[in-house]
Design an enzyme around this catalytic site. Structure first.
Site, mmCIF file in Angstrom:
data_model
loop_
_atom_site.group_PDB
_atom_site.id
_atom_site.type_symbol
_atom_site.label_atom_id
_atom_site.label_comp_id
_atom_site.label_asym_id
_atom_site.label_seq_id
_atom_site.Cartn_x
_atom_site.Cartn_y
_atom_site.Cartn_z
ATOM 1 N N ARG A 45 39.746 41.662 46.634
ATOM 2 C CA ARG A 45 38.556 40.821 46.772
ATOM 3 C C ARG A 45 38.812 39.771 47.853
ATOM 4 O O ARG A 45 39.927 39.238 47.943
ATOM 5 C CB ARG A 45 38.218 40.152 45.445
ATOM 6 C CG ARG A 45 37.848 41.142 44.349
ATOM 7 C CD ARG A 45 37.660 40.457 43.006
ATOM 8 N NE ARG A 45 37.253 41.409 41.978
ATOM 9 C CZ ARG A 45 38.097 42.144 41.260
ATOM 10 N NH1 ARG A 45 39.413 42.024 41.440
ATOM 11 N NH2 ARG A 45 37.638 42.990 40.358
ATOM 12 N N LYS B 43 41.876 32.821 39.529
ATOM 13 C CA LYS B 43 40.606 33.526 39.426
ATOM 14 C C LYS B 43 40.260 33.921 38.005
ATOM 15 O O LYS B 43 39.326 34.684 37.781
ATOM 16 C CB LYS B 43 40.593 34.784 40.314
ATOM 17 C CG LYS B 43 40.859 34.526 41.772
ATOM 18 C CD LYS B 43 39.870 33.563 42.358
ATOM 19 C CE LYS B 43 38.476 34.132 42.423
ATOM 20 N NZ LYS B 43 37.494 33.166 42.923
ATOM 21 N N HIS C 20 33.689 42.125 50.814
ATOM 22 C CA HIS C 20 33.733 42.906 49.586
ATOM 23 C C HIS C 20 33.483 44.387 49.860
ATOM 24 O O HIS C 20 33.976 45.266 49.143
ATOM 25 C CB HIS C 20 32.686 42.377 48.608
ATOM 26 C CG HIS C 20 33.041 42.598 47.174
ATOM 27 N ND1 HIS C 20 33.378 41.571 46.321
ATOM 28 C CD2 HIS C 20 33.122 43.728 46.441
ATOM 29 C CE1 HIS C 20 33.643 42.066 45.128
ATOM 30 N NE2 HIS C 20 33.492 43.363 45.172
ATOM 31 N N ARG D 93 36.227 47.159 49.905
ATOM 32 C CA ARG D 93 36.670 47.782 48.662
ATOM 33 C C ARG D 93 35.896 49.081 48.407
ATOM 34 O O ARG D 93 36.454 50.067 47.932
ATOM 35 C CB ARG D 93 36.467 46.809 47.498
ATOM 36 C CG ARG D 93 37.409 45.622 47.548
ATOM 37 C CD ARG D 93 36.982 44.467 46.670
ATOM 38 N NE ARG D 93 36.769 44.802 45.282
ATOM 39 C CZ ARG D 93 37.726 44.950 44.369
ATOM 40 N NH1 ARG D 93 39.005 44.814 44.728
ATOM 41 N NH2 ARG D 93 37.438 45.225 43.107
ATOM 42 N N HIS E 174 39.895 47.133 38.527
ATOM 43 C CA HIS E 174 38.746 47.343 37.664
ATOM 44 C C HIS E 174 39.219 47.682 36.266
ATOM 45 O O HIS E 174 40.221 48.375 36.083
ATOM 46 C CB HIS E 174 37.882 48.502 38.176
ATOM 47 C CG HIS E 174 37.041 48.137 39.351
ATOM 48 N ND1 HIS E 174 36.411 49.070 40.135
ATOM 49 C CD2 HIS E 174 36.737 46.927 39.888
ATOM 50 C CE1 HIS E 174 35.746 48.466 41.099
ATOM 51 N NE2 HIS E 174 35.932 47.167 40.974
ATOM 52 N N TYR F 200 43.116 49.501 25.825
ATOM 53 C CA TYR F 200 44.479 49.979 25.594
ATOM 54 C C TYR F 200 45.201 50.438 26.853
ATOM 55 O O TYR F 200 46.422 50.484 26.883
ATOM 56 C CB TYR F 200 44.459 51.129 24.578
ATOM 57 C CG TYR F 200 44.082 50.653 23.196
ATOM 58 C CD1 TYR F 200 44.981 49.916 22.426
ATOM 59 C CD2 TYR F 200 42.823 50.902 22.677
ATOM 60 C CE1 TYR F 200 44.628 49.448 21.167
ATOM 61 C CE2 TYR F 200 42.461 50.443 21.417
ATOM 62 C CZ TYR F 200 43.371 49.722 20.668
ATOM 63 O OH TYR F 200 43.021 49.267 19.432
#
Length: 413
Positions: A250, A276, A341, A344, A367, A376
């Site tokens: 980012r 952040k 951005h 990405r 992400h 998990y």
């Protein structure tokens, strides 16, 4: 009560309350330059006639009646006459007194916003709390901080937010709007405001996703890479743009990066949890390709005297502006076509088209997977991502040099 029935001055409380309007607006003198104004619709207010520092007569409003009583109006008038006698500008001193009064009563937007921030701080980590207050201090307080929060109109908020919109910082604009709307919600539920002037404003603003994620097509990418390398302005900004193309992080993460986070022996950048307010609750590990290390080594002589990779020009303890990379792309002619951005999305598209593992790509982009799997699956796939991002850096080099024909050819091993 008719004007002709006034018996004495200063005007009595009975006269003030009962004076009837006329077909035309009129003023009744109270004394010492203070006048009581009555409009045809029955509205009443106080005005002071005073001489400006330039020697000209002028009028100054002191507030509406009955909110400002006769006694309070006379007190305000006396203070302003004293200021004028000392050669001060009564308008300036009036504004200063109003600001001090608002501060004392916690009635300014800044005071209300800081109260809201304090009420939420226990639910945030340190990084989020700092980021939220920083956004308010940068974008809102200079304009509305000293204003009575109930006096700021919806159209004024729209003007502020559209100014951010025009700067291209749509994600930040959306967040600031949400923060300020929450401030008013706190004022409303605690009985200190009736309406929220930010209610419904979002319907007439651009969404962050549409603009902040803009990116060129794969056919246009080689020309963009060559344009970035030839960026003629600040060298650190050029190097920052090149790092954005390589690492798929980012823009805010790169702007706020600190030299202490980089391990050049392990070729690894560790973005800490504290920065952040990372929602995954994990530090994010970013493998450094050979090209990324070369760019960082080129940047070091320029900025490693400071903690930040990209220190601000006026204050070296703070990072460069949140629009620095966006403005650089605009100067290169890519306004509305490419954002920081957006790199990405380019990386995600290319890596997916070359059939790299989706989990590795998502881990590189930091992400979180949806649902139970996201809770998990804490793997960061560092070994696989190191290989993947070195391939990606080599691929971008080939694109820049014009040695690649775009297509869907499967993963290169």
């Amino acid at each position: 009560m008719k004007r002709s029935e006034i018996k004495r001055r200063p005007l009595s409380d009975t006269a003030l309350a009962n004076l009837e309007p006329d077909t035309k607006e009129y003023r009744e003198q109270d004394g010492n330059g203070l006048y009581f104004r009555v409009k045809p619709d029955g509205q009443k207010s106080w005005q002071l006639r005073y001489k400006t520092p330039a020697g000209k007569w002028s009028w100054m409003g002191l507030g509406g009646y009955p909110e400002v009583s006769g006694a309070l109006a006379r007190q305000k008038a006396a203070e302003l006459r004293s200021d004028a006698a000392e050669g001060k500008n009564p308008i300036v001193t009036k504004q200063a007194r109003q600001a001090a009064e608002l501060e004392a009563n916690n009635s300014t937007f800044e005071a209300m916003a800081r109260e809201w921030h304090s009420s939420r701080i226990k639910s945030w980590d340190a990084g989020t709390a700092k980021r939220v207050m920083g956004a308010l201090e940068r974008h809102v307080f200079p304009t509305f901080g000293k204003r009575l929060y109930t006096s700021i109109l919806s159209m004024e908020w729209m003007g502020l937010l559209r100014g951010m919109e025009q700067q291209g910082i749509l994600e930040q604009m959306s967040r600031v709007r949400a923060y300020c709307k929450d401030v008013y919600d706190l004022a409303r539920v605690t009985g200190r405001a009736v309406n929220n002037p930010l209610e419904g404003v979002h319907k007439f603003l651009s969404t962050a996703k549409a603009e902040n994620y803009a990116h060129v097509s794969l056919e246009e990418l080689p020309a963009l890479l060559r344009a970035i390398r030839s960026y003629p302005h600040a060298k650190d900004v050029q190097l920052g743009l090149r790092l954005l193309t390589l690492m798929a992080v980012r823009p805010s993460e790169l702007r706020e990066a600190r030299w202490e986070e980089f391990d050049f022996d392990k070729k690894l950048w560790t973005i800490p949890v504290e920065r952040k307010g990372r929602k995954k609750g994990l530090e994010h590990l970013v493998p450094l390709s050979r090209q990324a290390v070369e760019i960082l080594n080129e940047l070091r002589p320029l900025t490693d005297a400071y903690p930040l990779l990209f220190p601000g020009r006026s204050d070296r303890t703070k990072p460069r502006s949140d629009t620095v990379f966006l403005m650089a792309l605009r100067r290169l002619g890519y306004e509305g076509r490419q954002t920081g951005h957006g790199f990405r999305h380019i990386a995600s598209t290319i890596l997916n088209e070359h059939e790299f593992d989706a989990d590795h790509i998502e881990a590189q982009l930091s992400h979180k997977a949806p649902g139970v799997r996201g809770i998990y699956n804490k793997a960061q796939y560092l070994t696989q991502r190191t290989t993947m991002m070195q391939w990606y850096a080599d691929h971008l080099d080939r694109l820049e040099q014009g040695n690649v024909v775009q297509g869907h050819f499967g993963k290169v091993n």
